[in-house]
Scaffold this motif. Structure first.
Motif, PDB file in Angstrom:
ATOM      1  N   PHE A  21       0.786  -1.111  -0.035  1.00 60.86           N
ATOM      2  CA  PHE A  21      -0.241  -0.089   0.077  1.00 60.86           C
ATOM      3  C   PHE A  21       0.791   1.222   0.034  1.00 60.86           C
ATOM      4  N   ARG A  22       2.085   1.196   0.764  1.00 58.83           N
ATOM      5  CA  ARG A  22       2.795   2.235   0.548  1.00 58.83           C
ATOM      6  C   ARG A  22       3.417   2.670  -0.627  1.00 58.83           C
ATOM      7  N   LYS A  23       3.785   1.657  -1.179  1.00 61.59           N
ATOM      8  CA  LYS A  23       4.062   1.838  -2.955  1.00 61.59           C
ATOM      9  C   LYS A  23       3.181   2.405  -3.677  1.00 61.59           C
ATOM     10  N   PHE A  24       1.907   2.005  -3.386  1.00 55.62           N
ATOM     11  CA  PHE A  24       0.812   2.548  -4.153  1.00 55.62           C
ATOM     12  C   PHE A  24       0.563   3.948  -3.990  1.00 55.62           C
ATOM     13  N   TYR A  25       0.647   3.984  -2.550  1.00 65.33           N
ATOM     14  CA  TYR A  25       0.463   5.659  -1.987  1.00 65.33           C
ATOM     15  C   TYR A  25       1.604   6.574  -2.355  1.00 65.33           C
ATOM     16  N   ASP A  26       2.899   5.943  -2.103  1.00 63.07           N
ATOM     17  CA  ASP A  26       3.750   7.128  -2.610  1.00 63.07           C
ATOM     18  C   ASP A  26       3.820   7.207  -4.385  1.00 63.07           C
ATOM     19  N   GLN A  27       3.333   6.320  -4.998  1.00 61.97           N
ATOM     20  CA  GLN A  27       3.348   6.357  -6.361  1.00 61.97           C
ATOM     21  C   GLN A  27       2.053   7.079  -7.124  1.00 61.97           C
ATOM     22  N   VAL A  28       0.941   6.921  -6.424  1.00 60.01           N
ATOM     23  CA  VAL A  28      -0.217   7.675  -6.760  1.00 60.01           C
ATOM     24  C   VAL A  28      -0.785   8.535  -5.989  1.00 60.01           C
TER      25      VAL A  28
END
Length: 118
Positions: free
Chosen positions: A98-105
């Motif tokens: 989720f953090r990757k999704f959050y950071d990228q989007v």
């Protein structure tokens, strides 16, 4: 005179080291605040408190960022989202994913807008 110049250079060097330390401290605090913000968002959407976001919870995430989809479109959309971010193929997003999704989007307004309009 050389001694004065040397002392002044040492003073400037010490000041530069202090400034760098302050900047590192500010960066670390900012990163920590960002991590708290991401974790708070994760907890908000993890309504069943399972420690990962299931597909229905991801629907709520997308709604929150302004992605309004009917169920069929969402089913296609979430499949692509899971391909991109569900690294362990569990069918859910854990906090790291989720953090990757959050950071990228989610963290970037222009990316969030583009994602919402895909």
């Amino acid at each position: 005179k050389e001694t004065e110049e040397l002392a002044e250079q040492e003073e400037l060097s010490a000041a530069a080291v202090k400034i760098q330390a302050v900047q590192r401290g500010k960066k670390a605090r900012k990163e920590q605040e960002e991590l708290f913000k991401v974790h708070a968002a994760f907890k908000k959407f993890d309504t069943d408190k399972s420690g990962s976001l299931e597909i229905p919870e991801l629907y709520n995430v997308l709604q929150e960022i302004g992605v309004n989809l009917d169920q069929d479109t969402f089913d296609e959309y979430v499949e692509a989202l899971m391909e991109d971010y569900d690294e362990d193929n569990s069918g859910t997003l854990d906090f790291r994913e989720f953090r990757k999704f959050y950071d990228q989007v989610l963290a970037n307004e222009s990316t969030k807008a583009a994602y919402a309009n895909e």
